[in-house]
Design an enzyme around this catalytic site. Structure first.
Site, PDB file in Angstrom:
ATOM      1  N   ILE A 125       0.827  -1.219   0.000  1.00  0.00           N
ATOM      2  CA  ILE A 125       0.000   0.000   0.000  1.00  0.00           C
ATOM      3  C   ILE A 125       0.856   1.262   0.000  1.00  0.00           C
ATOM      4  O   ILE A 125       0.380   2.352   0.302  1.00  0.00           O
ATOM      5  CB  ILE A 125      -0.986   0.007   1.189  1.00  0.00           C
ATOM      6  CG1 ILE A 125      -0.234  -0.082   2.527  1.00  0.00           C
ATOM      7  CG2 ILE A 125      -1.980  -1.133   1.056  1.00  0.00           C
ATOM      8  CD1 ILE A 125      -1.151   0.073   3.747  1.00  0.00           C
ATOM      9  N   GLY A 126       2.128   1.075  -0.344  1.00  0.00           N
ATOM     10  CA  GLY A 126       3.037   2.220  -0.367  1.00  0.00           C
ATOM     11  C   GLY A 126       4.128   2.078   0.681  1.00  0.00           C
ATOM     12  O   GLY A 126       5.013   2.921   0.810  1.00  0.00           O
ATOM     13  N   THR A 127       4.072   0.977   1.434  1.00  0.00           N
ATOM     14  CA  THR A 127       4.996   0.762   2.537  1.00  0.00           C
ATOM     15  C   THR A 127       6.362   0.278   2.068  1.00  0.00           C
ATOM     16  O   THR A 127       7.351   0.425   2.778  1.00  0.00           O
ATOM     17  CB  THR A 127       4.442  -0.323   3.463  1.00  0.00           C
ATOM     18  OG1 THR A 127       4.166  -1.480   2.659  1.00  0.00           O
ATOM     19  CG2 THR A 127       3.161   0.123   4.130  1.00  0.00           C
ATOM     20  N   ARG A 187      14.312  -6.811  14.265  1.00  0.00           N
ATOM     21  CA  ARG A 187      15.237  -6.551  13.166  1.00  0.00           C
ATOM     22  C   ARG A 187      14.603  -5.638  12.112  1.00  0.00           C
ATOM     23  O   ARG A 187      13.423  -5.775  11.795  1.00  0.00           O
ATOM     24  CB  ARG A 187      15.653  -7.868  12.514  1.00  0.00           C
ATOM     25  CG  ARG A 187      16.845  -7.712  11.584  1.00  0.00           C
ATOM     26  CD  ARG A 187      17.043  -8.923  10.705  1.00  0.00           C
ATOM     27  NE  ARG A 187      17.400 -10.124  11.430  1.00  0.00           N
ATOM     28  CZ  ARG A 187      18.639 -10.399  11.881  1.00  0.00           C
ATOM     29  NH1 ARG A 187      19.613  -9.539  11.716  1.00  0.00           N
ATOM     30  NH2 ARG A 187      18.863 -11.524  12.504  1.00  0.00           N
ATOM     31  N   GLN A 207       8.565   4.419   7.272  1.00  0.00           N
ATOM     32  CA  GLN A 207       7.417   3.974   8.053  1.00  0.00           C
ATOM     33  C   GLN A 207       7.391   4.651   9.417  1.00  0.00           C
ATOM     34  O   GLN A 207       6.341   5.122   9.864  1.00  0.00           O
ATOM     35  CB  GLN A 207       7.470   2.454   8.237  1.00  0.00           C
ATOM     36  CG  GLN A 207       7.050   1.688   7.002  1.00  0.00           C
ATOM     37  CD  GLN A 207       5.616   1.984   6.634  1.00  0.00           C
ATOM     38  OE1 GLN A 207       4.688   1.635   7.361  1.00  0.00           O
ATOM     39  NE2 GLN A 207       5.403   2.653   5.526  1.00  0.00           N
ATOM     40  N   GLU A 247       2.810   0.998  12.585  1.00  0.00           N
ATOM     41  CA  GLU A 247       1.911   1.775  13.431  1.00  0.00           C
ATOM     42  C   GLU A 247       2.553   2.362  14.679  1.00  0.00           C
ATOM     43  O   GLU A 247       2.035   3.329  15.251  1.00  0.00           O
ATOM     44  CB  GLU A 247       0.709   0.892  13.812  1.00  0.00           C
ATOM     45  CG  GLU A 247      -0.231   0.751  12.630  1.00  0.00           C
ATOM     46  CD  GLU A 247      -1.157  -0.441  12.731  1.00  0.00           C
ATOM     47  OE1 GLU A 247      -0.654  -1.580  12.624  1.00  0.00           O
ATOM     48  OE2 GLU A 247      -2.356  -0.243  12.900  1.00  0.00           O
TER      49      GLU A 247
END
Ligand code: MOS
Length: 701
Positions: free
Chosen positions: A469-471, A588, A598, A665
């Site tokens: 999703i773009g990660t 890791r 992120q 998150e």
């Protein structure tokens, strides 16, 4: 567990493999699939939303629209195809005359151009029998206890004697902390291009969808439309963000397919507009948290009590797990959590980056910051004194919990020792303050994932139905595959983004890389066991992790510490954040470049919620009035200054063969509380809610 996995590509800084496609506009998103992808002359759909929040649709007047040029059909509850399953009220669109919230889909116009569809939708006239709805959620809302919270968590729990312990504590904090409604605003609005394909062997449903979970869109649509899952094909090759709002299908997925079903053999394109997203694609509920902390003279907690009231829609329950972080972060012999849910005639809430953990950790971390003041301790020292030896909720070991190390490293690097008393630093017209807070997020691995490894001339094709999703999933999974097969990166042709590939769980819950990566490792091992190191082209293996991938002896979580410098204009109350640092313990790191994106992305979203994001609901009609990016503010470049993310060098062998714990998150958790802490330190005005608007910053509220 990680002992026998090669670690060579894992840990390397690699750019996104699809980066060039994206920046040159060649990466097709859901709405952009055209003739080259078999999408010939698609019809365009535009949604008509209800203007009442509760009641019934009496009539949809659309004769004139139907007669207009370019309009192909107008669907409403009287003529839309029937669903096989209408149990879920969010998905049961155009199936009956009931209205559950303002903005609910009550009709749809299909036309040969998007302009005609939109113009037609504007001219459809809907007559309602409206009933008074309930739309207000505030201090006076009572609510009741839901059966379960998201992720199956219990709504409440109690250990020891919290009330007695509060009565005898030296320091007692009893305050209310608030987070507002927030709406996910990924760059790409939700969209579906769908075809109900009538082949000689029966119907096949094909979708290009903007989703975080191709397989769950497939299974949901199969159930709703009563066809075999194998006849549903969902492709999501590129997705412009989701933040949880694309984690589950929403009404628009169903309507797009209803439209396609009504015109077999014709492609239908449906894009949800930015405004419609505020009613149709989920949001984060507001929360009101009463936090009570009781501590001894030394600041050691004797009791932690967190009672939250939040909101859901009457038509479908969504219970944010706001109390979750309270159960796992700090030790205390007496503990209580409770959740009450207020049911309103409003749109259906859903996932938004760190659902539960984000608002819940705001309340807890803001309360800890306030308690530190009360006891007269440095906020980091207070946390040091309340560091648990095991998970307070379950008694299980955390494995490797390095929260204090994150605080210490961050404090050193950020210059925490320069922090003075509240309102002690004025530079020009700006009060300057420093703040901190802990971040926390569970380490999830989803069961049921599978991957396929297929030998090709000169390399390997590795397939999994995951969505990037773009990660950077495409890139890191390729790195993991190279190590798992012990070959060069160039030898890996990684395929993802389709429900026709082996089953994959949602790009959500920070669980993608752990769950999909593990499947790739498992498939690679199986492949080597079955075909050796010199396979023939065409040799293939499909495999996944064990049924219960998570070691249940441990309470695996990621942790972090965030540091913020806030500057508050003493006349206007304007808040600026020139510096922000997060130090994380996330297991890791597979790819430092993408991991940094992120973590910094999460922190940026946290900054955005701390300063700006807040949806306002009209108490009379129940819809969100701030339904565009002019009135729902998200942080922009000018707001985001020096944000840095760092991490500990580690590997968590308890989590999965790669030793990682997920990073999507955790960056948003704790960020809001760190900003509130810094503003409190700058101005001396205690901040108990976000966003920290100018009036709150200076205490004019
Ligand atoms: Mo995220 S809110 O778990 O998609």
């Amino acid at each position: 567990m990680s002992d026998d996995l090669r670690i060579k590509e894992i840990g390397m800084e690699r750019s996104r493999v699809e980066g060039a496609l994206k920046v040159t506009g060649r990466a097709p998103y859901a709405m952009e699939h055209g003739a080259g992808h078999g999408v010939q002359e698609p019809l365009h759909a535009f949604l008509v939303g209800s203007t009442v929040s509760r009641g019934r649709v009496l009539a949809v007047h659309a004769d004139e629209v139907r007669g207009s040029e370019d309009v192909v059909a107008v669907l409403d509850h009287t003529n839309a195809p029937r669903l096989a399953d209408t149990d879920d009220e969010e998905y049961a669109v155009l199936q009956d005359d009931e209205v559950h919230f303002r903005g609910q889909v009550v009709a749809l116009v299909l036309a040969t151009t998007s302009e005609a569809a939109r113009e037609g939708a504007r001219r459809v006239r809907v007559e309602y029998a409206a009933e008074p709805g309930e739309h207000v959620f505030d201090e006076d809302s009572e609510g009741d206890e839901p059966e379960k919270l998201n992720a199956g968590l219990p709504p409440s729990g109690s250990t020891g004697e919290p009330d007695l312990a509060l009565a005898s504590a030296t320091h007692v904090l009893d305050e209310t902390y608030r987070t507002p409604y927030m709406h996910n605003n990924p760059m790409e609005p939700h969209a579906t291009t769908a075809l109900w394909d009538l082949g000689p062997d029966g119907a096949e449903l094909r979708c290009f969808d903007s989703t975080q979970a191709a397989h769950s869109v497939r299974s949901t649509l199969a159930r709703l439309f009563g066809i075999e899952a194998g006849r549903v094909h969902v492709e999501a090759s590129h997705v412009g963000g989701g933040f949880g709002s694309k984690g589950l299908p929403h009404a628009h997925n169903v309507v797009a397919v209803l439209a396609a079903r009504s015109q077999p053999g014709r492609w239908v394109r449906l894009a949800v507009t930015r405004q419609q997203m505020f009613a149709l694609t989920g949001y984060r509920t507001a929360t009101i948290s009463r936090f009570r902390l009781g501590a001894g003279p030394d600041g050691v907690l004797g009791v932690i009590s967190h009672d939250v009231v939040e909101q859901t829609s009457r038509c479908k329950e969504f219970a944010e797990q706001t109390v979750a972080p309270t159960r796992h972060v700090y030790a205390a012999p007496n503990r209580r959590t409770s959740t009450r849910l207020v049911r309103l005639d409003v749109a259906v809430p859903s996932w938004m980056r760190a659902p539960g953990e984000m608002p819940g950790s705001f309340a807890q971390e803001a309360a800890m910051d306030e308690l530190a003041d009360l006891v007269g301790l440095d906020p980091i020292e207070l946390r040091r004194r309340n560091e648990p030896e095991a998970d307070p909720e379950t008694g299980k070991s955390f494995g490797d919990r390095r929260l204090l190390e994150c605080f210490d490293r961050g404090a050193e690097r950020f210059g925490w020792s320069e922090r003075g008393p509240a309102r002690s630093r004025l530079e020009g017209d700006w009060y300057v303050g420093l703040g901190t807070a802990a971040s926390v997020y569970p380490a999830y691995t989803q069961p049921g994932n599978q991957a396929r490894v297929l030998a090709e001339p000169g390399g390997y094709r590795v397939e999994i139905g995951a969505v990037d999703i773009g990660t950077g999933a495409r890139t890191v999974l390729r790195q993991i595959a190279a190590d798992a097969l012990d070959v060069d990166l160039d030898a890996i042709d990684l395929r993802l983004g389709s429900s026709d590939l082996p089953i994959a769980s949602v790009a959500g819950g920070s669980s993608g890389t752990s769950s999909w990566g593990w499947a790739i490792v498992a498939a690679s091992r199986t492949f080597r066991a079955q075909h050796g190191t010199s396979p023939e082209p065409g040799d293939e293996s499909v495999a996944g992790p064990p049924k219960k991938p998570v070691d249940e002896d441990y309470a695996l979580h990621s942790f972090g510490a965030q540091f913020v410098e806030a500057r508050v204009n003493r006349f206007t109350g304007e808040v600026r954040v020139p510096r922000m640092l997060g130090v994380f313990s996330v297991g890791r790191v597979v790819n430092p470049k993408l991991a940094r994106s992120q973590l910094v992305g999460g922190m940026t979203m946290g900054l955005s919620t701390a300063l700006f994001e807040e949806s306002w609901r009209d108490p009379r009609f129940g819809h969100v009035v701030t339904d565009d990016l002019a009135t729902y503010h998200v942080a922009t470049h000018a707001d985001v200054r020096d944000i840095e993310a760092a991490w500990l060098d580690e590997s968590d062998h308890r989590a999965n063969p790669m030793g990682l714990r997920g990073i999507g998150e955790i960056g948003i958790t704790g960020a809001g509380a760190a900003v509130a802490s810094a503003v409190t330190n700058a101005t001396g005005v205690r901040q108990r809610s976000i966003p920290v608007t100018p009036d709150k910053a200076l205490g004019w509220e």
